[in-house]
Motif scaffolding. Structure first.
Motif, PDB file in Angstrom:
ATOM      1  N   GLU A   1       0.807  -1.201   0.000  1.00  0.00           N
ATOM      2  CA  GLU A   1       0.000   0.000   0.000  1.00  0.00           C
ATOM      3  C   GLU A   1       0.847   1.261   0.000  1.00  0.00           C
ATOM      4  O   GLU A   1       0.539   2.246  -0.635  1.00  0.00           O
ATOM      5  CB  GLU A   1      -0.896  -0.020   1.232  1.00  0.00           C
ATOM      6  N   VAL A   2       1.941   1.228   0.719  1.00  0.00           N
ATOM      7  CA  VAL A   2       2.812   2.385   0.812  1.00  0.00           C
ATOM      8  C   VAL A   2       4.106   2.098   0.074  1.00  0.00           C
ATOM      9  O   VAL A   2       4.797   1.139   0.365  1.00  0.00           O
ATOM     10  CB  VAL A   2       3.121   2.718   2.287  1.00  0.00           C
ATOM     11  N   ILE A   3       4.423   2.936  -0.895  1.00  0.00           N
ATOM     12  CA  ILE A   3       5.580   2.714  -1.746  1.00  0.00           C
ATOM     13  C   ILE A   3       6.519   3.889  -1.626  1.00  0.00           C
ATOM     14  O   ILE A   3       6.119   5.042  -1.799  1.00  0.00           O
ATOM     15  CB  ILE A   3       5.153   2.534  -3.214  1.00  0.00           C
TER      16      ILE A   3
ATOM     17  N   LYS B   1      -5.546   1.370  -3.148  1.00  0.00           N
ATOM     18  CA  LYS B   1      -5.938  -0.010  -3.402  1.00  0.00           C
ATOM     19  C   LYS B   1      -6.019  -0.224  -4.908  1.00  0.00           C
ATOM     20  O   LYS B   1      -5.947   0.740  -5.698  1.00  0.00           O
ATOM     21  CB  LYS B   1      -7.285  -0.311  -2.766  1.00  0.00           C
ATOM     22  N   TYR B   2      -6.157  -1.453  -5.301  1.00  0.00           N
ATOM     23  CA  TYR B   2      -6.286  -1.748  -6.722  1.00  0.00           C
ATOM     24  C   TYR B   2      -7.661  -1.313  -7.208  1.00  0.00           C
ATOM     25  O   TYR B   2      -8.680  -1.635  -6.605  1.00  0.00           O
ATOM     26  CB  TYR B   2      -6.103  -3.236  -6.993  1.00  0.00           C
TER      27      TYR B   2
ATOM     28  N   ASN C   1       0.800   6.600  -5.615  1.00  0.00           N
ATOM     29  CA  ASN C   1       0.342   5.305  -5.117  1.00  0.00           C
ATOM     30  C   ASN C   1       0.752   5.087  -3.668  1.00  0.00           C
ATOM     31  O   ASN C   1       0.964   3.968  -3.223  1.00  0.00           O
ATOM     32  CB  ASN C   1       0.859   4.160  -5.984  1.00  0.00           C
ATOM     33  N   LYS C   2       0.863   6.158  -2.917  1.00  0.00           N
ATOM     34  CA  LYS C   2       1.216   6.075  -1.511  1.00  0.00           C
ATOM     35  C   LYS C   2       0.031   6.523  -0.664  1.00  0.00           C
ATOM     36  O   LYS C   2      -0.615   7.525  -0.966  1.00  0.00           O
ATOM     37  CB  LYS C   2       2.434   6.951  -1.210  1.00  0.00           C
ATOM     38  N   THR C   3      -0.251   5.776   0.385  1.00  0.00           N
ATOM     39  CA  THR C   3      -1.325   6.128   1.304  1.00  0.00           C
ATOM     40  C   THR C   3      -0.798   7.103   2.351  1.00  0.00           C
ATOM     41  O   THR C   3       0.207   6.834   3.005  1.00  0.00           O
ATOM     42  CB  THR C   3      -1.891   4.880   2.005  1.00  0.00           C
TER      43      THR C   3
ATOM     44  N   VAL D   1       1.385  -3.041  -8.940  1.00  0.00           N
ATOM     45  CA  VAL D   1       0.087  -3.696  -8.860  1.00  0.00           C
ATOM     46  C   VAL D   1      -0.977  -2.763  -8.303  1.00  0.00           C
ATOM     47  O   VAL D   1      -2.106  -2.758  -8.735  1.00  0.00           O
ATOM     48  CB  VAL D   1       0.187  -4.959  -7.970  1.00  0.00           C
ATOM     49  N   GLY D   2      -0.603  -1.931  -7.332  1.00  0.00           N
ATOM     50  CA  GLY D   2      -1.579  -1.074  -6.677  1.00  0.00           C
ATOM     51  C   GLY D   2      -1.915   0.190  -7.425  1.00  0.00           C
ATOM     52  O   GLY D   2      -2.758   0.953  -6.992  1.00  0.00           O
TER      53      GLY D   2
END
Length: 304
Positions: A29-31, A151-152, A117-119, A43-44
């Motif tokens: 979830e966190v990149i 999320k995806y 793509n980071k929460t 993927v996310g």
């Protein structure tokens, strides 16, 4: 606009909710240090993601205080992600907020997903982080994508895109009816708007709020077409604020788009296809056509 955002958050889940996609495992979830190229493979990553501005991005960064005060920062306002501090001359300046100083979050509903793509724990954490990246390529590309943890989000298929305006039209009608019922001198609607919504509210043929099949929504739109004309115009007027010019920019769409994406995976594709001339702005005529409103029923006076 506050009323609009409130009802987006409160009613979207009931009237527009689509099947939820399974959330990413926490470790995905966190990149950290995501590059534009690597996002294509993650993927996310939201595959229908577009770069949009954040809420109130057009607000002035600084406003000088109107009256003298012992605290120079008292009437000195900074945009999201910045806070006021006093320099060596006792003058107020806006500086990037330290994300660690953001208020403690209360739950998952406060988290937001960025286009990296980071929460982020909250919108405060997101804007503070974005501020520290000002002037960099990464900062320029970073925007608030949607509300909620990353999320995806599955791509919107051709057979699904036609269902989106059916639910949206019905939802908008229900939002207006709810505003009318709750108004009671709260100025949620102006007098002209109240008169139009009153006719919808009192119409015995009105389809009550609920989880209806797309077939029923399609039949109702065909039979009670006139009932949907004003709600579509009203929504356009609620979004067309910065500036009020008869066109919706990506930034103006963000207050609607960000809450809906996690529930309606066709949101981004729908807005992209509304922009039929690909000029990055959606005119009222384009907006109305997206919702099935006939050319002869488009009336700019309805959005006042």
């Amino acid at each position: 606009m506050r009323v609009w955002v409130f009802f987006v958050l409160c009613l979207a889940g009931k009237a527009l909710a689509a099947p939820q996609q399974e959330a990413l495992p926490e470790e995905e979830e966190v990149i950290e240090d995501v590059t534009t190229e690597s996002l294509q493979e993650t993927v996310g990553t939201n595959p229908v993601q577009v770069e949009v501005g954040e809420f109130d991005e057009t607000a002035n960064e600084e406003e000088e205080e109107e009256e003298p005060s012992d605290n120079p920062c008292l009437n000195h306002h900074c945009k999201h992600g910045k806070v006021c501090e006093v320099d060596e001359n006792n003058a107020p300046i806006c500086v990037c907020q330290d994300p660690s100083t953001c208020p403690e979050t209360m739950g998952e509903f406060e988290k937001v997903c960025g286009t990296d793509n980071k929460t982020y724990e909250s919108s405060c954490h997101f804007f503070a982080t974005k501020c520290t990246l000002e002037g960099t390529k990464k900062g320029h590309k970073l925007h608030l994508d949607y509300i909620g943890p990353c999320k995806y989000i599955a791509p919107c298929l051709d057979n699904e895109i036609s269902e989106f305006p059916l639910r949206m039209r019905d939802w908008l009608k229900n939002v207006l009816v709810s505003l009318f019922q709750r108004d009671q001198d709260n100025n949620l609607l102006n007098e002209k708007q109240k008169m139009r919504v009153k006719k919808i509210h009192e119409n015995e043929k009105r389809l009550e709020a609920g989880e209806h099949s797309v077939e029923l929504l399609a039949r109702d739109f065909e039979k009670n077409y006139k009932m949907y004309i004003f709600p579509v115009h009203w929504q356009f007027g609620q979004l067309d604020q910065h500036p009020i010019d008869g066109y919706l920019s990506h930034t103006e769409l963000s207050p609607l788009r960000a809450p809906l994406i996690p529930m309606e995976h066709c949101t981004t594709r729908f807005f992209e296809e509304c922009d039929t001339d690909s000029d990055n702005y959606i005119a009222l005529e384009e907006w109305a056509k997206c919702f099935g409103i006939k050319d002869e029923d488009v009336d700019k006076n309805m959005i006042v």
